[in-house]
Write a protein that holds these residues in place. Sequence first.
Motif, PDB file in Angstrom:
ATOM      1  N   TYR A 155       0.843  -1.198   0.000  1.00  0.00           N
ATOM      2  CA  TYR A 155       0.000   0.000   0.000  1.00  0.00           C
ATOM      3  C   TYR A 155       0.876   1.245   0.000  1.00  0.00           C
ATOM      4  CZ  TYR A 155      -3.776  -3.216   0.418  1.00  0.00           C
ATOM      5  OH  TYR A 155      -4.634  -4.246   0.142  1.00  0.00           O
ATOM      6  N   CYS A 156       0.942   1.854  -1.190  1.00  0.00           N
ATOM      7  CA  CYS A 156       1.783   3.031  -1.361  1.00  0.00           C
ATOM      8  C   CYS A 156       1.209   4.153  -0.512  1.00  0.00           C
ATOM      9  CB  CYS A 156       1.798   3.458  -2.827  1.00  0.00           C
ATOM     10  SG  CYS A 156       2.093   2.089  -3.935  1.00  0.00           S
ATOM     11  N   ARG A 157       2.073   4.840   0.181  1.00  0.00           N
ATOM     12  CA  ARG A 157       1.594   5.884   1.086  1.00  0.00           C
ATOM     13  C   ARG A 157       1.027   7.060   0.303  1.00  0.00           C
ATOM     14  NH1 ARG A 157       0.371   2.484   4.097  1.00  0.00           N
ATOM     15  NH2 ARG A 157      -0.516   4.170   5.345  1.00  0.00           N
ATOM     16  N   VAL A 164      -9.980   3.404  -1.195  1.00  0.00           N
ATOM     17  CA  VAL A 164     -10.386   2.066  -1.626  1.00  0.00           C
ATOM     18  C   VAL A 164      -9.341   1.016  -1.247  1.00  0.00           C
ATOM     19  CG1 VAL A 164     -10.809   0.643  -3.675  1.00  0.00           C
ATOM     20  CG2 VAL A 164     -11.651   2.992  -3.623  1.00  0.00           C
ATOM     21  N   ALA A 165      -8.072   1.331  -1.569  1.00  0.00           N
ATOM     22  CA  ALA A 165      -7.027   0.304  -1.526  1.00  0.00           C
ATOM     23  C   ALA A 165      -6.809  -0.220  -0.111  1.00  0.00           C
ATOM     24  CB  ALA A 165      -5.730   0.865  -2.102  1.00  0.00           C
ATOM     25  N   GLY A 166      -7.068  -1.491   0.060  1.00  0.00           N
ATOM     26  CA  GLY A 166      -6.675  -2.185   1.274  1.00  0.00           C
ATOM     27  C   GLY A 166      -7.632  -2.128   2.436  1.00  0.00           C
ATOM     28  N   SER A 196      -7.736  -1.907 -13.414  1.00  0.00           N
ATOM     29  CA  SER A 196      -6.934  -1.279 -12.375  1.00  0.00           C
ATOM     30  C   SER A 196      -7.401  -1.776 -11.015  1.00  0.00           C
ATOM     31  CB  SER A 196      -7.067   0.248 -12.532  1.00  0.00           C
ATOM     32  OG  SER A 196      -6.256   0.913 -11.612  1.00  0.00           O
ATOM     33  N   GLY A 197      -7.105  -1.013  -9.979  1.00  0.00           N
ATOM     34  CA  GLY A 197      -7.498  -1.453  -8.639  1.00  0.00           C
ATOM     35  C   GLY A 197      -7.248  -0.358  -7.625  1.00  0.00           C
ATOM     36  N   GLY A 198      -6.658  -0.770  -6.509  1.00  0.00           N
ATOM     37  CA  GLY A 198      -5.944  -1.985  -6.214  1.00  0.00           C
ATOM     38  C   GLY A 198      -4.967  -2.377  -7.337  1.00  0.00           C
ATOM     39  N   THR A 228      -0.669  -1.578 -12.934  1.00  0.00           N
ATOM     40  CA  THR A 228      -0.126  -2.423 -11.858  1.00  0.00           C
ATOM     41  C   THR A 228       1.185  -1.870 -11.308  1.00  0.00           C
ATOM     42  OG1 THR A 228       0.736  -4.621 -11.323  1.00  0.00           O
ATOM     43  CG2 THR A 228       1.008  -3.900 -13.589  1.00  0.00           C
ATOM     44  N   ARG A 229       1.391  -2.055 -10.027  1.00  0.00           N
ATOM     45  CA  ARG A 229       2.698  -1.708  -9.443  1.00  0.00           C
ATOM     46  C   ARG A 229       3.462  -2.990  -9.098  1.00  0.00           C
ATOM     47  NH1 ARG A 229       6.056   2.185  -7.274  1.00  0.00           N
ATOM     48  NH2 ARG A 229       6.171   2.509  -5.034  1.00  0.00           N
ATOM     49  N   THR A 230       2.938  -4.118  -9.530  1.00  0.00           N
ATOM     50  CA  THR A 230       3.577  -5.394  -9.199  1.00  0.00           C
ATOM     51  C   THR A 230       5.027  -5.509  -9.687  1.00  0.00           C
ATOM     52  OG1 THR A 230       1.503  -6.550  -8.957  1.00  0.00           O
ATOM     53  CG2 THR A 230       3.396  -7.892  -9.567  1.00  0.00           C
TER      54      THR A 230
HETATM   55  S1  SF4 Z   1      -3.543   1.198  -6.104  1.00  0.00           S
HETATM   56 FE1  SF4 Z   1      -1.496   1.456  -6.947  1.00  0.00          FE
HETATM   57  S2  SF4 Z   1      -0.705   3.294  -5.971  1.00  0.00           S
HETATM   58 FE2  SF4 Z   1      -2.464   2.596  -4.767  1.00  0.00          FE
HETATM   59  S3  SF4 Z   1      -1.572   1.334  -3.177  1.00  0.00           S
HETATM   60 FE3  SF4 Z   1      -2.148  -0.006  -4.829  1.00  0.00          FE
HETATM   61  S4  SF4 Z   1      -0.294  -0.209  -6.045  1.00  0.00           S
HETATM   62 FE4  SF4 Z   1      -0.006   1.570  -4.747  1.00  0.00          FE
END
Ligand code: SF4
Length: 452
Positions: A155-157, A164-166, A196-198, A228-230
């Motif tokens: 989870y990018c700060r 939404v994320a997480g 996208s997402g997440g 994706t940031r994977t």
């Molecule tokens: S959605 Fe993208 S930017 Fe946001 S926490 Fe997930 S990987 Fe990081």
Amino acid sequence: MQHATSPEGENSCDQPPPSSTLTVEQNPSTGVLSSVAARLPEVADWSDWRWQVRNRVRRVSQLKTLFPDLDIAGVAEATARFPMAITPYYASLIQRCDNTDPIFRMSVPQMEELIEPVCLSDDPLEEDADMPIPGLVHRYTDRALLIATTMCSMYCRHCTRKRVAGHRESGITPARLKQVTRYLTEHPEIHDVIVSGGDPFTLPTQALESILSAIRSVPTVDIIRVGTRTPVVMPMRITDELVTMLRRYHPVYVNTHFNHPAELTPAAVEACTRLADAGIPMGNQTVLLKGVNDDPVVMETLCRGLVRMRVRPYYMFQCDLVRGVEHFRTPLTRGIEIMEYLRGRLSGLAIPSFVVDAPHGGGKIPVSPNYIVSMSPTHTVLRNFEGMLVAYPEPGLHGRGGTVGRQASDESAPGVWELSSGNYSKIQPQNTVRHARRQRGIPEQRQGELTL
Ligand code: SF4
């Protein structure tokens, strides 16, 4: 892949920050920094992405185990507000347990996330207001963005979807996917779907395939993009199995999210190579982040590294007005300054577009240094990266508006007016590298030679 190395050769909370900004030294077999590896439960399955997911750092106590000298004041409060997850792989890239370390800054929650100026909100891009179906953003006529999961491995700060994320890690349901497919079918103007997402690559391959296959079943959809940031935070997820599956749904593009050269590790290069070798064009969306990459040289190094690994720098985003990211925000002028620095130093292929994703759902607005100096009905005066001014004549002048091509001379130094009225065609700074090269001249025997 070249890494500058810290004097200590491992991450350290006790040592002062080394002067170099790029400091990664890894165990060649695991890619793990030794001091982090020593504190992880086991590393035998390091290359198994599921192991990485299972062993994410999710609690402050785990963070404390990995980094005993970490000052955790504020970390717990921030984590309670915005979830934390750091893959062991990404944690292993941390060199210093403080905010001077870009990887630390992007992954470890900070007290500053609780700063709430009135200009910030949970959903500044108003994505929720552009969702005809929950999870499907339809803003631009020909594109739609699908939030396929709310889970990320890290989870990018600075995340723009912190709302939404997480908070609840879940993927799209089959019923919702049916609704989405129906909407796409009923809207043939949508030619491009961004999954996208997440982070969609956190989904099991089969689950992701169901989504891609549903989208591909709509004949009016031309391209599918996966955001994706994977490759950055869990590159071992880019397996042959995943890539083989993606190939079945071409044209598929992947947009990833590298922010700092320290993320360009051998493992990340390998992940991107796999994707590129499968014929998947790759782009990168960087976010301009204070204390991470708001430095022209860091950005230049990042862009050069990305093109070397066949990832095209696509966007450099101004930080969105999202609650929890105030400490990452930079003045807009910083981005313009960086663009000014990149132009002329890097090929256009390696220069991203600097954009502001406008509040109130205004969409992406490109921002750049001003290269138009003046305009008249006959000529536009343009400036290049060196400060050279040139007059570009409009078509159909046929000699009207002065003698195009006449050069400036010391006796009658021209100004912008003379350029815009067509009396002069350029004003050339005398002390540029290029000018010096021209002054040195081309050897007489090579003049007029064009044979290659
Ligand atoms: S959605 Fe993208 S930017 Fe946001 S926490 Fe997930 S990987 Fe990081």
